[in-house]
Structure formats: C-alpha cells, structure tokens
Design a protein around this motif. Structure first.
Motif, mmCIF file in Angstrom:
data_model
loop_
_atom_site.group_PDB
_atom_site.id
_atom_site.type_symbol
_atom_site.label_atom_id
_atom_site.label_comp_id
_atom_site.label_asym_id
_atom_site.label_seq_id
_atom_site.Cartn_x
_atom_site.Cartn_y
_atom_site.Cartn_z
ATOM 1 N N GLU A 45 4.175 4.554 6.019
ATOM 2 C CA GLU A 45 5.280 3.764 6.577
ATOM 3 C C GLU A 45 6.071 3.229 5.394
ATOM 4 O OE1 GLU A 45 3.747 0.499 8.928
ATOM 5 O OE2 GLU A 45 4.232 1.578 10.754
ATOM 6 N N ASN A 46 7.332 2.894 5.636
ATOM 7 C CA ASN A 46 8.187 2.398 4.559
ATOM 8 C C ASN A 46 7.680 1.069 4.003
ATOM 9 O OD1 ASN A 46 9.767 4.585 5.090
ATOM 10 N ND2 ASN A 46 11.341 3.457 6.191
ATOM 11 N N SER A 47 7.965 0.851 2.727
ATOM 12 C CA SER A 47 7.568 -0.397 2.075
ATOM 13 C C SER A 47 8.350 -0.565 0.780
ATOM 14 C CB SER A 47 6.075 -0.365 1.743
ATOM 15 O OG SER A 47 5.714 -1.443 0.912
ATOM 16 N N THR A 48 8.730 -1.777 0.476
ATOM 17 C CA THR A 48 9.231 -2.103 -0.861
ATOM 18 C C THR A 48 8.235 -3.028 -1.544
ATOM 19 O OG1 THR A 48 11.535 -1.847 -0.194
ATOM 20 C CG2 THR A 48 11.128 -3.145 -2.183
ATOM 21 N N ARG A 49 8.010 -4.211 -0.950
ATOM 22 C CA ARG A 49 7.180 -5.236 -1.570
ATOM 23 C C ARG A 49 5.732 -4.802 -1.795
ATOM 24 N NH1 ARG A 49 11.370 -7.535 0.502
ATOM 25 N NH2 ARG A 49 11.044 -5.857 1.974
ATOM 26 N N THR A 50 5.070 -4.343 -0.725
ATOM 27 C CA THR A 50 3.635 -4.047 -0.833
ATOM 28 C C THR A 50 3.415 -2.894 -1.808
ATOM 29 O OG1 THR A 50 3.496 -4.714 1.474
ATOM 30 C CG2 THR A 50 1.561 -3.636 0.539
ATOM 31 N N LYS A 51 4.183 -1.813 -1.641
ATOM 32 C CA LYS A 51 3.980 -0.631 -2.481
ATOM 33 C C LYS A 51 4.313 -0.925 -3.947
ATOM 34 C CE LYS A 51 4.974 4.307 -2.656
ATOM 35 N NZ LYS A 51 5.831 5.390 -2.182
ATOM 36 N N ILE A 98 -3.712 2.056 1.312
ATOM 37 C CA ILE A 98 -3.120 2.842 2.415
ATOM 38 C C ILE A 98 -2.343 1.948 3.372
ATOM 39 C CG2 ILE A 98 -3.578 4.421 4.345
ATOM 40 C CD1 ILE A 98 -6.183 5.227 2.972
ATOM 41 N N ARG A 99 -1.139 2.392 3.697
ATOM 42 C CA ARG A 99 -0.380 1.811 4.829
ATOM 43 C C ARG A 99 -0.163 2.927 5.840
ATOM 44 N NH1 ARG A 99 5.075 -1.748 4.629
ATOM 45 N NH2 ARG A 99 3.505 -3.283 4.062
ATOM 46 N N HIS A 100 -0.436 2.613 7.108
ATOM 47 C CA HIS A 100 -0.328 3.638 8.159
ATOM 48 C C HIS A 100 0.103 2.981 9.454
ATOM 49 C CE1 HIS A 100 -1.361 7.173 10.529
ATOM 50 N NE2 HIS A 100 -1.575 7.827 9.401
ATOM 51 N N GLU A 125 -3.404 -5.387 11.053
ATOM 52 C CA GLU A 125 -3.567 -6.426 10.020
ATOM 53 C C GLU A 125 -2.822 -6.054 8.738
ATOM 54 O OE1 GLU A 125 -6.526 -9.003 9.199
ATOM 55 O OE2 GLU A 125 -7.693 -8.690 11.023
ATOM 56 N N HIS A 126 -2.592 -7.064 7.925
ATOM 57 C CA HIS A 126 -1.922 -6.887 6.625
ATOM 58 C C HIS A 126 -2.586 -7.885 5.668
ATOM 59 C CE1 HIS A 126 0.982 -5.984 3.674
ATOM 60 N NE2 HIS A 126 2.105 -6.128 4.351
ATOM 61 N N PRO A 127 -3.839 -7.555 5.248
ATOM 62 C CA PRO A 127 -4.602 -8.568 4.492
ATOM 63 C C PRO A 127 -3.998 -8.979 3.157
ATOM 64 C CG PRO A 127 -5.782 -6.465 4.593
ATOM 65 C CD PRO A 127 -4.639 -6.351 5.546
ATOM 66 N N SER A 128 -3.372 -8.049 2.424
ATOM 67 C CA SER A 128 -2.825 -8.475 1.121
ATOM 68 C C SER A 128 -1.629 -9.404 1.311
ATOM 69 C CB SER A 128 -2.468 -7.272 0.236
ATOM 70 O OG SER A 128 -1.379 -6.533 0.757
ATOM 71 N N GLN A 129 -0.833 -9.193 2.389
ATOM 72 C CA GLN A 129 0.257 -10.120 2.701
ATOM 73 C C GLN A 129 -0.310 -11.485 3.082
ATOM 74 O OE1 GLN A 129 3.802 -9.592 2.765
ATOM 75 N NE2 GLN A 129 3.821 -11.799 3.016
ATOM 76 N N CYS A 130 -1.366 -11.466 3.892
ATOM 77 C CA CYS A 130 -1.983 -12.726 4.316
ATOM 78 C C CYS A 130 -2.480 -13.511 3.096
ATOM 79 C CB CYS A 130 -3.136 -12.424 5.275
ATOM 80 S SG CYS A 130 -4.045 -13.891 5.766
ATOM 81 N N HIS A 249 8.550 -16.228 4.984
ATOM 82 C CA HIS A 249 8.896 -14.995 5.704
ATOM 83 C C HIS A 249 8.335 -13.856 4.856
ATOM 84 C CE1 HIS A 249 10.989 -11.796 7.701
ATOM 85 N NE2 HIS A 249 11.829 -12.573 8.365
ATOM 86 N N PRO A 250 7.568 -12.944 5.447
ATOM 87 C CA PRO A 250 7.001 -11.863 4.613
ATOM 88 C C PRO A 250 8.058 -10.912 4.080
ATOM 89 C CG PRO A 250 6.519 -11.476 6.952
ATOM 90 C CD PRO A 250 7.147 -12.848 6.845
ATOM 91 N N ALA A 251 9.247 -10.898 4.757
ATOM 92 C CA ALA A 251 10.351 -9.988 4.413
ATOM 93 C C ALA A 251 9.931 -8.526 4.649
ATOM 94 C CB ALA A 251 10.828 -10.223 2.988
ATOM 95 N N PRO A 252 10.866 -7.593 4.812
ATOM 96 C CA PRO A 252 12.308 -7.805 4.717
ATOM 97 C C PRO A 252 12.842 -8.694 5.832
ATOM 98 C CG PRO A 252 11.843 -5.618 5.589
ATOM 99 C CD PRO A 252 10.528 -6.192 5.189
HETATM 100 N N1 CP Z 1 6.106 -7.841 3.567
HETATM 101 C C1 CP Z 1 5.962 -6.507 3.469
HETATM 102 O O1 CP Z 1 4.928 -5.921 3.819
HETATM 103 O O2 CP Z 1 7.053 -5.876 2.939
HETATM 104 P P1 CP Z 1 7.172 -4.317 2.710
HETATM 105 O O3 CP Z 1 7.202 -3.664 4.082
HETATM 106 O O4 CP Z 1 8.463 -4.126 1.958
HETATM 107 O O5 CP Z 1 5.977 -3.843 1.965
#
Ligand code: CP
Length: 295
Positions: A45-51, A98-100, A125-130, A249-252
């Motif tokens: 899945e798309n990501s900027t921050r996490t990846k 992994i993000r899926h 879940e999104h543990p690293s964001q948490c 806000h986790p953003a985007p």
């Molecule tokens: N907050 C967050 O997970 O952002 P990304 O989708 O850009 O990784």
C-alpha cells in the motif's frame, strides 16, 4: 520468533522502554550499528512517512537495505505473500517490514524464520505509528494515566485508532471517539460529540478520512464542508482547547476536512513532530527486534 504484528505483542514495560530509547536516540545517543544485517521493506500500500522513516532508521543503523517494489516483483506473476517472504528469507534477508491491505496478513507468516515488523495491515493495526504517537504524548505530558484523549475521524477503517485505543487504554488514558454513524465502531468504546468534549481533552487526535477503504464514497450523506463542521477540528474549536492540550494526526492530512488548513502547524499541533519522532521510534523498534531475536 519475536515479531511486531500488533500492540498486543508488547508488554507495558516494553512499550515504556521503547519510548525511553526513542527519546534517548532523539537526544543524540548513537544507535546500534549492524552493518552485517539485511532488511527489506515490502509496501503493498502507498506510504511516505512509514516507508521513508523506516528507510532512514535502517540506514542510521548501518543495515543493508534491499529494495523491494511490489509492482516489479513476482507478486505480479501471482506469487503469494508467504512465498515472497520465504524467498527473501532464503536469499539472506534478516528482517522484513511489511504494509499490506489485508487485515492480519501476518497470520500466514507466523512460521517464517525471520522477524516481521507490521507497517500497517488494512484496518487492523499500525504499531509503529502507535508507538511514535505514544512517544509524542509522553514527551508532552510525561505520563498516560488519566489523560483525556479524543480520537476523531474515520474510526471504523482506521488501524491507527485500533492500535492507539488498545495501547492508551492499557497505559491508563481515557479514550473517547468522534465519528459519523457510518464510520463508528462501538466495540472500541464511547462515541461522543466534538463540542461536548473539546474543552476538557488533553489530546485531540484527528484521523484521515480513508477514501480508499470506502466501497462507495458517493453514498456519503455529507460534504467535505459538513464533515469539517461536525467532525473536524475547526478554528472555533481550536480556541476552546485547554492551554496545554495538543493536536495530533498521523497524516497524510486532508486539509480543511479533518483539520482546518491553518491549524496544521498551529502552536498546539504536534503533527510534524510526530513525523520527526517516527524515525527515532523506528530505530528503537529495529534495535528491539534485533535484540529480542538475537540477530
Ligand atoms: N501515518 C502514516 O502511516 O503515513 P504513511 O501512510 O505516509 O506511511
């Protein structure tokens, strides 16, 4: 194998140790150096921050980052997630991030011989964001006990809401939710009206409206303007917040939907600080996974 699939994989003591370590790293302590380890980030899945923050964290630990792009991989020929991950294990990768889009995709990876860090599973879940959110709250208040937290947004589809509800409640915070009826999940807790709680919250967390998880966005009974007025952080609501309250806000961010454009970088906003903290927390998570698995 010690994985980080969900917040349930961590004890309260481990959560607090990760926060302490991430703050140490932010304050200038050098991270562990592991130039012998190979890591790959599999983002379906798309990501900027996490990846990108995992990439920076991995490079700061000196790890060998092996690029993986789902679109040019054999996933496109029908290879399963398990076979893809097992292949990477056999090739010599030591850790996978992994993000899926599939909830609990990691259940089919439990027998891998290498650890997996979940970078987000569907609406699971999104543990690293948490963990980076917890770090940001802890930096501000120095505790979690009895903090009033309100999480507003697309709760039903949000993996961030799920991870944060579990972790914050365990750590002693009082969590309430705000969402339109169609995006409520009452199994998570109490849903309230923004104007009934705004003056008393310590943490006001806005979540993105996740259009990609809505089957038919055209069936919504409200416009973006209606959503902002009822469920968003408007400028009027901002001025009702307590003097020491914070906005997250986790953003985007969908500006002028979840939060008024001019509030994204307002004094009480920690939105960009969350992103800064994300890189340090991901370094701490990598160190933890390396240590627990004796890599
Ligand atoms: N907050 C967050 O997970 O952002 P990304 O989708 O850009 O990784």
């Amino acid at each position: 194998m010690k994985n980080l699939f969900s917040m349930a994989d961590l004890t309260d003591i481990e959560i607090k140790a990760l926060i302490k370590r991430a703050i140490e790293l932010k304050n200038g302590t050098s991270p562990l150096k592991r130039e012998d380890l190979y890591i790959s980030n599999l983002f379906f899945e798309n990501s900027t921050r996490t990846k990108k923050s995992f990439e920076v964290a991995e490079r700061k630990l000196g790890m060998n980052l092996i690029n993986f792009e789902a679109d040019t991989s054999s996933v496109k020929k029908g290879e399963t997630l398990y076979d893809t991950c097992k292949t990477l294990e056999m090739i010599g990768i030591d850790i996978l991030v992994i993000r899926h889009s599939q909830n609990e995709y990691y259940k089919e990876l439990e027998n891998l011989g290498i650890p997996v860090i979940n970078g987000g599973d569907g609406s699971g879940e999104h543990p690293s964001q948490c963990l980076l959110d917890l770090m940001t709250i802890y930096e501000e208040f120095g505790k979690f006990e009895n903090l009033d937290v309100v999480i507003a947004g697309d709760i039903k589809n949000s993996r961030v809401a799920r991870s944060n509800q579990k972790a914050l409640t365990r750590l002693g915070a009082k969590v309430k939710f705000i969402a339109p009826e169609m995006w409520q999940d009452k199994s998570l807790g109490e849903f309230v009206k923004f104007d009934d709680v705004i003056e008393n919250v310590d943490v006001c967390m806005l979540l993105r409206v996740q259009h990609e998880r809505h089957e038919d966005d055209n069936k919504r009974s409200f416009s973006k303007e209606d959503y902002h007025r009822e469920y968003g952080l408007t400028v009027e609501r901002y001025w009702k917040l307590k003097s020491d309250a914070i906005i997250m806000h986790p953003a985007p961010v969908n500006r002028d939907v979840e939060i008024a454009d001019e509030l994204v970088e307002a004094e009480k906003s920690k939105i960009f600080e969350q992103m800064r903290n994300g890189m340090f927390m991901r370094q701490a998570i990598l160190e933890y996974i390396i240590e627990k698995n004796k890599l």
